[in-house]
Scaffold this motif. Structure first.
Motif, PDB file in Angstrom:
ATOM      1  N   TYR A 225       0.861  -1.116   0.061  1.00 41.55           N
ATOM      2  CA  TYR A 225      -0.059   0.073  -0.011  1.00 41.55           C
ATOM      3  C   TYR A 225       0.819   1.251  -0.119  1.00 41.55           C
ATOM      4  CZ  TYR A 225      -4.407   2.827   0.906  1.00 41.55           C
ATOM      5  OH  TYR A 225      -5.325   3.761   0.953  1.00 41.55           O
ATOM      6  N   SER A 226       1.857   1.123   1.059  1.00 42.90           N
ATOM      7  CA  SER A 226       2.755   2.270   0.924  1.00 42.90           C
ATOM      8  C   SER A 226       3.500   2.738  -0.356  1.00 42.90           C
ATOM      9  CB  SER A 226       3.636   2.293   2.286  1.00 42.90           C
ATOM     10  OG  SER A 226       3.236   2.403   3.470  1.00 42.90           O
ATOM     11  N   GLN A 229       1.804   4.422  -2.890  1.00 40.93           N
ATOM     12  CA  GLN A 229       1.460   5.724  -2.524  1.00 40.93           C
ATOM     13  C   GLN A 229       2.657   6.259  -2.996  1.00 40.93           C
ATOM     14  OE1 GLN A 229       0.480   5.260   1.607  1.00 40.93           O
ATOM     15  NE2 GLN A 229      -1.598   6.197   1.260  1.00 40.93           N
ATOM     16  N   GLU A 230       3.754   5.792  -2.562  1.00 38.70           N
ATOM     17  CA  GLU A 230       5.192   6.311  -3.100  1.00 38.70           C
ATOM     18  C   GLU A 230       5.483   6.570  -4.654  1.00 38.70           C
ATOM     19  OE1 GLU A 230       7.876   3.676  -1.074  1.00 38.70           O
ATOM     20  OE2 GLU A 230       7.288   4.427   0.865  1.00 38.70           O
ATOM     21  N   LEU A 234      -3.084   7.622  -5.909  1.00 40.68           N
ATOM     22  CA  LEU A 234      -3.952   8.153  -4.680  1.00 40.68           C
ATOM     23  C   LEU A 234      -5.038   6.934  -4.281  1.00 40.68           C
ATOM     24  CD1 LEU A 234      -5.237  11.407  -6.406  1.00 40.68           C
ATOM     25  CD2 LEU A 234      -3.521  11.132  -4.595  1.00 40.68           C
ATOM     26  N   MET A 235      -4.174   6.120  -3.297  1.00 41.13           N
ATOM     27  CA  MET A 235      -4.931   5.077  -2.766  1.00 41.13           C
ATOM     28  C   MET A 235      -6.103   5.283  -1.978  1.00 41.13           C
ATOM     29  SD  MET A 235      -3.181   2.663  -4.245  1.00 41.13           S
ATOM     30  CE  MET A 235      -3.147   1.187  -3.358  1.00 41.13           C
ATOM     31  N   ASN A 236      -6.896   4.519  -2.086  1.00 39.52           N
ATOM     32  CA  ASN A 236      -8.453   4.646  -1.107  1.00 39.52           C
ATOM     33  C   ASN A 236      -8.775   3.300  -0.583  1.00 39.52           C
ATOM     34  OD1 ASN A 236     -10.272   3.692  -3.200  1.00 39.52           O
ATOM     35  ND2 ASN A 236      -9.292   5.412  -4.092  1.00 39.52           N
ATOM     36  N   ASP A 239      -9.200   0.063  -2.760  1.00 38.30           N
ATOM     37  CA  ASP A 239      -8.088  -0.579  -3.195  1.00 38.30           C
ATOM     38  C   ASP A 239      -7.531  -1.581  -2.357  1.00 38.30           C
ATOM     39  OD1 ASP A 239      -7.840   1.124  -5.403  1.00 38.30           O
ATOM     40  OD2 ASP A 239      -6.958   2.456  -4.330  1.00 38.30           O
TER      41      ASP A 239
END
Length: 337
Positions: A225-226, A229-230, A234-236, A239
């Motif tokens: 997940y991180s 994002q990196e 735009l994770m939510n 996902d």
């Protein structure tokens, strides 16, 4: 009887071939999103893409003709159902006969109503049953699992959890142990700062099938997940299910993320009309999973979990689309008034 699945050498190419074949049959009224999800269900079926798609549309016509006017299985969601039947090697007549009995047992077990979700649960039970025929004992076990889910999350647990309950019920573990592991994942994800939600509960159900110890799986989930994002995504909460399935893979987070993003771009460039970034992410996660999985790491249960997550995500997207359409109609009526 269930058919052996085949991991394609080039999952993205296979999906593009299937969606290209679908374009030759699709009417302008039909949803591209649903048909693309159906294509995902066919990606591990043996056969030429054009022949598989022809069978998909033929069976979908049969399903619509044999369902009552108000049946949810008359909608385009039936394409996902048909794709699953094709992957399992079952006919619609076989399914309909089994579903009629199984649904009566769902009612007797006082499980909530939800035709489409019940149908997916029935398919999962057929996959696990001898001669593709679920027993009353299996349905009672589903009810027991469902009750265990609801005892921890009364508000979150509903008919959308049917497939999860069915899939968990097909395992040999005691129900109390299953629920304890699911709750351990839910609590672990909460400790990692993921918010309470239906999506988080679904992720905890998926992670219960991960072929690694709980702590390692949670670490993989957070790293993936991180890492997304990196890379600027735009994770939510929507996902969570894709990340949960990707957590089954042993590869490093950067390797998995790169494969997903590469596949997403190939699919978004190759599909016409071009899917949104969100849909591209879902499709890319699916093909990346298949690309990185080995025969030892991806068994039938894993693929059932993947298909289940995709269908549930689709249903959630449909509900959101309906709500948006209702809101737009209300606003238009207010403006006209």
């Amino acid at each position: 009887m269930s058919q052996p699945f085949t991991l394609p050498a080039d999952p993205t190419g296979r999906l593009l071939q299937l969606t290209s074949a679908i374009a030759e049959h699709k009417s302008w009224l039909q949803s591209w999103s649903i048909l693309r999800y159906a294509a995902l269900g066919l990606i591990t079926c043996e056969g030429e893409p054009k022949e598989l798609v022809e069978e998909l549309f033929e069976l979908a016509v049969e399903v619509k003709a044999k369902q009552g006017f108000f049946s949810g299985l008359r909608s385009d969601v039936r394409y996902c159902l048909v794709a699953t039947l094709m992957r399992h090697g079952s006919t619609f007549e076989q399914f309909r006969e089994v579903f009629t009995t199984t649904r009566e047992w769902f009612r007797a077990a006082k499980l909530p109503r939800g035709e489409t979700q019940e149908a997916m649960a029935c398919l999962i039970l057929m996959e696990a049953a001898e001669d593709d025929t679920p027993t009353r004992a299996q349905v009672d076990r589903v009810a027991e699992v469902f009750a265990g889910m609801r005892s921890h999350h009364r508000i979150l647990t509903g008919s959308d959890d049917y497939p999860s309950a069915a899939l968990l019920a097909t395992t040999d573990a005691p129900v109390d142990d299953l629920i304890e592991r699911v709750e351990a994942f839910y609590a672990g994800l909460r400790d990692l700062k993921f918010g309470r939600s239906n999506q988080l509960q679904l992720a905890s159900h998926m992670l219960a099938f991960a072929p690694a110890n709980d702590e390692e799986v949670l670490v993989r989930f957070r790293r993936l997940y991180s890492a997304f994002q990196e890379r600027g995504l735009l994770m939510n909460r929507g996902d969570y299910d894709e990340v949960a399935i990707l957590s089954f893979l042993p590869q490093a987070a950067d390797t998995v993320v790169s494969q997903v993003l590469d596949d997403r771009e190939v699919l978004r460039e190759g599909m016409q009309p071009r899917p949104s970034k969100q849909e591209g992410f879902t499709f890319g996660a699916s093909t990346a999973f298949l690309s990185l999985a080995t025969n030892q790491e991806a068994d039938g249960t894993t693929l059932d979990a993947l298909q289940m997550a995709q269908v549930i995500s689709l249903l959630a997207a449909q509900q959101a689309a309906v709500m948006a359409a209702v809101s737009a109609s209300v606003a238009a009526a207010a403006a006209a008034g």
